[in-house]
Write an enzyme that holds these catalytic residues in place. Sequence first.
Site, mmCIF file in Angstrom:
data_model
loop_
_atom_site.group_PDB
_atom_site.id
_atom_site.type_symbol
_atom_site.label_atom_id
_atom_site.label_comp_id
_atom_site.label_asym_id
_atom_site.label_seq_id
_atom_site.Cartn_x
_atom_site.Cartn_y
_atom_site.Cartn_z
ATOM 1 N N ASP A 15 0.910 -0.950 0.009
ATOM 2 C CA ASP A 15 -0.162 -0.218 0.029
ATOM 3 C C ASP A 15 0.826 1.333 0.166
ATOM 4 O O ASP A 15 1.871 1.279 0.413
ATOM 5 C CB ASP A 15 -0.886 -0.239 1.494
ATOM 6 C CG ASP A 15 -2.343 1.049 1.193
ATOM 7 O OD1 ASP A 15 -2.358 0.996 0.197
ATOM 8 O OD2 ASP A 15 -2.478 1.579 2.421
ATOM 9 N N HIS A 32 2.489 3.658 -8.485
ATOM 10 C CA HIS A 32 2.398 1.870 -8.647
ATOM 11 C C HIS A 32 4.023 1.464 -9.966
ATOM 12 O O HIS A 32 4.493 0.290 -9.960
ATOM 13 C CB HIS A 32 0.927 1.801 -10.312
ATOM 14 C CG HIS A 32 -0.167 2.601 -8.815
ATOM 15 N ND1 HIS A 32 -0.774 1.655 -7.564
ATOM 16 C CD2 HIS A 32 -1.372 3.358 -9.730
ATOM 17 C CE1 HIS A 32 -1.694 2.189 -7.518
ATOM 18 N NE2 HIS A 32 -2.267 3.133 -8.174
ATOM 19 N N LEU A 126 12.392 -19.614 -4.515
ATOM 20 C CA LEU A 126 11.466 -18.833 -4.381
ATOM 21 C C LEU A 126 9.734 -18.479 -4.948
ATOM 22 O O LEU A 126 9.496 -18.321 -6.272
ATOM 23 C CB LEU A 126 11.545 -17.284 -3.892
ATOM 24 C CG LEU A 126 10.876 -16.175 -3.476
ATOM 25 C CD1 LEU A 126 10.708 -16.187 -1.825
ATOM 26 C CD2 LEU A 126 10.466 -14.622 -4.455
#
Length: 232
Positions: A15, A32, A126
């Site tokens: 956020d 963004h 990962l």
Amino acid sequence: MTTENTLNHIAIIMDGNGRWAQERGLQRTEGHRQGANNILTIAQAAIENGIKFLTLYAFSTENWKRPPSEIAALMSLAASFSTEHLDQLNQNDIKVQVIGRIDDVPFSTRNSILNAVKKTKNNRALTLTLAISYGGRAEIVDAVNKILSQPRPSKRLTESDFADFLYQPDLPDPDLLIRTGGDHRISNFLLWQIAYAEIYVTPTYWPDFSPQDLEKAISDFNSRTRRFGALK
Ligand code: FPP
């Protein structure tokens, strides 16, 4: 009291992109873009810290309510992340997978993401799970509907039987949930899976969240005592 905590899976609510941009007099979409650029940096830092699973909230079911121009920018960033960073994802041995109502995502973005999923499926360092068009309630409702579409089970379902119908049943529950941007909210993220996650909130906006910030969150996690409801 300090105990040895196993930290296998970190989930992040990324956020603060909009505020990061607005405080610099920039368009929200620029926040963004910077946020998308930060994903690989944090994924690499996660690997260096021995994390095996990283799950990122990239676009929620509620984000469809944002202005069409912002939605288009986010979809385009998700597509370019999946294409432009494909080589780096493979070089770093990162497997990409998605959770969410991916069928609601526009065709070209969906294609790019699913191509990255296919091209990285054998990677092992990962597992990077991108939550796209994701909502925790939607995931639970979708699981119930999958169950209802099958022949009636012969016995009552256990929690573990139910979890087999979630979007990625093999994804272990997060040990640590990080929220950047300072708000103390879950925002419909991984409602089923975070039942016993430790929660860490930092005021740092996602585009500024650095490998050092990740290490701070990890050391905070290591200082917690996890009891999972028992007495210890
Ligand atoms: C929250 O910031 C963030 C989002 C709604 C989108 C997160 C997306 C990315 C970081 C990049 C795109 C995804 C991929 C997979 C590359 P906000 O806009 O709510 O920030 P604010 O609270 O400051 O307004």
